[in-house]
Write an enzyme that holds these catalytic residues in place. Structure first.
Site, PDB file in Angstrom:
ATOM      1  N   TRP A  68      31.310  47.077  37.419  1.00  0.00           N
ATOM      2  CA  TRP A  68      30.809  46.329  37.104  1.00  0.00           C
ATOM      3  C   TRP A  68      30.799  46.896  35.731  1.00  0.00           C
ATOM      4  O   TRP A  68      30.254  48.575  36.077  1.00  0.00           O
ATOM      5  CB  TRP A  68      29.518  45.775  37.517  1.00  0.00           C
ATOM      6  CG  TRP A  68      29.123  44.681  38.350  1.00  0.00           C
ATOM      7  CD1 TRP A  68      28.379  44.027  38.764  1.00  0.00           C
ATOM      8  CD2 TRP A  68      30.541  43.718  39.225  1.00  0.00           C
ATOM      9  NE1 TRP A  68      28.400  42.551  39.957  1.00  0.00           N
ATOM     10  CE2 TRP A  68      30.081  43.049  39.791  1.00  0.00           C
ATOM     11  CE3 TRP A  68      31.557  44.098  39.175  1.00  0.00           C
ATOM     12  CZ2 TRP A  68      30.608  41.430  40.722  1.00  0.00           C
ATOM     13  CZ3 TRP A  68      32.475  43.305  39.809  1.00  0.00           C
ATOM     14  CH2 TRP A  68      32.061  42.136  40.647  1.00  0.00           C
ATOM     15  N   ASN A 186      33.244  38.066  35.755  1.00  0.00           N
ATOM     16  CA  ASN A 186      33.564  38.201  37.057  1.00  0.00           C
ATOM     17  C   ASN A 186      33.700  36.360  37.746  1.00  0.00           C
ATOM     18  O   ASN A 186      32.559  36.479  37.396  1.00  0.00           O
ATOM     19  CB  ASN A 186      33.057  38.600  38.023  1.00  0.00           C
ATOM     20  CG  ASN A 186      32.333  38.520  39.933  1.00  0.00           C
ATOM     21  OD1 ASN A 186      33.983  38.259  40.660  1.00  0.00           O
ATOM     22  ND2 ASN A 186      31.160  37.971  40.383  1.00  0.00           N
ATOM     23  N   GLU A 187      34.410  35.670  38.558  1.00  0.00           N
ATOM     24  CA  GLU A 187      34.008  34.332  38.546  1.00  0.00           C
ATOM     25  C   GLU A 187      34.144  33.902  37.518  1.00  0.00           C
ATOM     26  O   GLU A 187      32.960  32.917  37.914  1.00  0.00           O
ATOM     27  CB  GLU A 187      33.558  34.474  40.682  1.00  0.00           C
ATOM     28  CG  GLU A 187      34.564  35.044  41.063  1.00  0.00           C
ATOM     29  CD  GLU A 187      34.073  35.128  42.494  1.00  0.00           C
ATOM     30  OE1 GLU A 187      32.502  34.964  41.977  1.00  0.00           O
ATOM     31  OE2 GLU A 187      34.008  35.873  43.769  1.00  0.00           O
ATOM     32  N   GLU A 306      39.543  40.717  45.030  1.00  0.00           N
ATOM     33  CA  GLU A 306      38.221  40.712  46.336  1.00  0.00           C
ATOM     34  C   GLU A 306      38.528  39.509  47.737  1.00  0.00           C
ATOM     35  O   GLU A 306      39.304  38.875  47.348  1.00  0.00           O
ATOM     36  CB  GLU A 306      37.159  39.608  45.411  1.00  0.00           C
ATOM     37  CG  GLU A 306      36.216  40.586  44.562  1.00  0.00           C
ATOM     38  CD  GLU A 306      35.194  39.786  44.523  1.00  0.00           C
ATOM     39  OE1 GLU A 306      34.564  38.392  44.868  1.00  0.00           O
ATOM     40  OE2 GLU A 306      34.207  39.731  43.501  1.00  0.00           O
ATOM     41  N   TRP A 341      36.588  43.546  49.753  1.00  0.00           N
ATOM     42  CA  TRP A 341      35.126  43.645  49.135  1.00  0.00           C
ATOM     43  C   TRP A 341      34.015  43.963  50.819  1.00  0.00           C
ATOM     44  O   TRP A 341      34.557  43.316  51.450  1.00  0.00           O
ATOM     45  CB  TRP A 341      34.784  42.206  48.834  1.00  0.00           C
ATOM     46  CG  TRP A 341      33.660  42.169  48.221  1.00  0.00           C
ATOM     47  CD1 TRP A 341      31.529  42.053  49.153  1.00  0.00           C
ATOM     48  CD2 TRP A 341      32.904  42.466  46.938  1.00  0.00           C
ATOM     49  NE1 TRP A 341      30.992  41.959  48.508  1.00  0.00           N
ATOM     50  CE2 TRP A 341      31.085  42.668  47.109  1.00  0.00           C
ATOM     51  CE3 TRP A 341      33.177  42.766  45.871  1.00  0.00           C
ATOM     52  CZ2 TRP A 341      30.177  42.163  45.862  1.00  0.00           C
ATOM     53  CZ3 TRP A 341      32.662  42.307  44.633  1.00  0.00           C
ATOM     54  CH2 TRP A 341      30.930  42.305  44.857  1.00  0.00           C
TER      55      TRP A 341
END
Length: 442
Positions: A68, A186-187, A306, A341
């Site tokens: 991140w 993210n997503e 992921e 992940w």
């Protein structure tokens, strides 16, 4: 710290756009996720945890780390604690991560915000917008995409991070080849938008804006890969009915400023009422259909950004996933790598039950991990009563506590097996790269 030079050349697309290249040769990779590196690096007392992750990744043959590059609002070690205000101490932490990754020849895939609430993300931007407009604060992340105030704040962040000059290397982020690329979020998804237009409009405008700021780095969306109306025949391959999520894999990644596609793979959480064999079958189908879309329709490379699995059966599952990625790569299909992940330092607890440790956890962390395993293994209260009316839940929990030693032994054995699988796959990907270099010379 010795000031390193950035990690070589920029990762680019191959001429046929089916894979990544580095210095004109194929760049296939095995990578990992370790989301917390920036926040840990911002605290000098915790920087050793960051170095441990990077050292272990390098030693295992990994070449990419996904992490991140954001942390918003009232979070611990927030990068952007208030709109347009940045904590220099945390930015120096991100500088540190980039500089140390460069010293080890690692590339970083940096996510820029989050659909989910951890680390602030879109929900925090919506809260800031509500406060700015003087309206009741909501926490609906899907409002982020069309909210002008959210986008003003986010675009200011993009300007700030791309123009940032690393305090250790003296290299602006936009000129630093240590960065493999930017992930818009993210997503990202937009729940309730069956048209998919809200997310699509945001992807188009944001990717174009980011590319205008930084033409050196690759850009991806960061989505999970939910298939939409642009591929109607593939809708049954979704894990569930995802049409209300506002996502469309092919359409989203066709955006002109998006360079490559990503998918995530979570059969454990997506498929709750099937056995493990069905989950593995789904995983194989999920990878295959996205590789096919990227190869035949999208003509952009795919990264499995992921994937994870619960402790039991993890090594066998990882082996199947890696084998599939390698097989597609060898066949010349549009796939270029994967990031499992996740990995963490020996001093970081396994909060989600998915962590791969490359060195033994500290005794304190092992104790925490055991408590988490016991908690996750606790049976449902009603089921306890039905199975054993004479036994109290406390007694059953006590029995589980007595199994801590065996649980930890089981975890250590499984972790060792997974590490061997990861190292083997990293070697396979490196051999693909070497073969590509030899072919180039010939």
């Amino acid at each position: 710290m010795e000031c390193p030079s950035p990690a070589g050349l920029f990762v680019q697309l191959s001429p046929d756009r089916r894979r990544f290249e580095l210095d004109g040769s194929p760049f296939f990779f095995t990578g990992c996720n370790s989301y917390y590196l920036m926040t840990r690096a911002a605290d000098p007392g915790l920087q050793q945890q960051v170095l441990e992750v990077l050292d272990d990744a390098k030693a295992a043959g990994l070449t990419v780390v996904r992490t991140w590059a954001f942390n918003d609002g009232p979070e611990w070690n927030a990068l952007q604690p208030a709109p347009g205000q940045f904590d220099e101490r945390v930015f120096v932490g991100l500088d540190f991560v980039l500089a140390e990754a460069a010293m080890r020849g690692l590339k970083l895939l940096l996510a820029l915000t989050n659909y989910w609430t951890p680390f602030g993300g879109m929900t925090q931007y919506v809260k800031w917008s509500c406060e700015r407009r003087g309206v009741p604060v909501t926490g609906k992340a899907q409002a982020f995409y069309a909210d002008r105030h959210c986008q003003d704040i986010f675009k200011n962040f993009l300007v700030t991070i791309t123009s940032r000059t690393n305090t250790f290397t003296g290299v602006p982020y936009r000129d630093d080849p240590t960065i493999l690329g930017w992930s818009l979020a993210n997503e990202p998804r937009c729940e309730g938008d069956y048209s998919g237009s809200s997310l699509q409009d945001w992807i188009d405008s944001t990717a174009e804006f980011l590319k205008s700021l930084d033409s050196n780095h690759l850009i991806t969306v960061g989505s999970e890969g939910f298939l939409g109306s642009s591929t109607p025949d593939l809708l049954p391959d979704n894990p569930y009915d995802t049409m209300n999520q506002g996502c469309d894999f092919l359409r989203n990644h066709r955006s002109p400023s998006v360079d490559f596609a990503t998918i995530h793979l979570w059969p454990d959480s997506w498929l709750t009422n099937v056995d493990d064999e069905r989950r593995v079958q789904f995983a194989r189908r999920w990878i295959n259909c996205h590789v096919d879309v990227c190869t035949q329709l999208l003509r952009k490379p795919l990264v499995l950004a992921e994937f994870g699995w619960k402790l039991d059966g993890r090594a066998a599952y990882y082996d199947k996933v890696f084998e599939q990625i390698v097989s597609h790569a060898k066949a010349g299909h549009a796939v270029t790598g994967s990031c499992f992940w996740m990995t963490a330092s020996s001093a970081y607890p396994d909060y989600d039950g998915m962590t791969v440790y490359f060195r033994p956890p500290t005794p304190e962390v092992e104790s925490q991990n055991a408590a988490l395993m016991v908690k996750n293994a606790q049976p449902d209260k009603q089921q306890c009563a039905a199975d054993s009316p004479q036994s109290s839940l406390g007694a059953l929990q006590g029995k589980l506590q007595g199994q801590v030693s065996s649980l930890l032994d089981h975890a250590r054995h499984n972790n060792k097996s997974v590490m061997e699988v990861i190292r083997h796959n990293a070697k396979n990907m490196q051999e693909l790269n070497q073969h590509g270099k030899e072919c180039k010379v010939m």
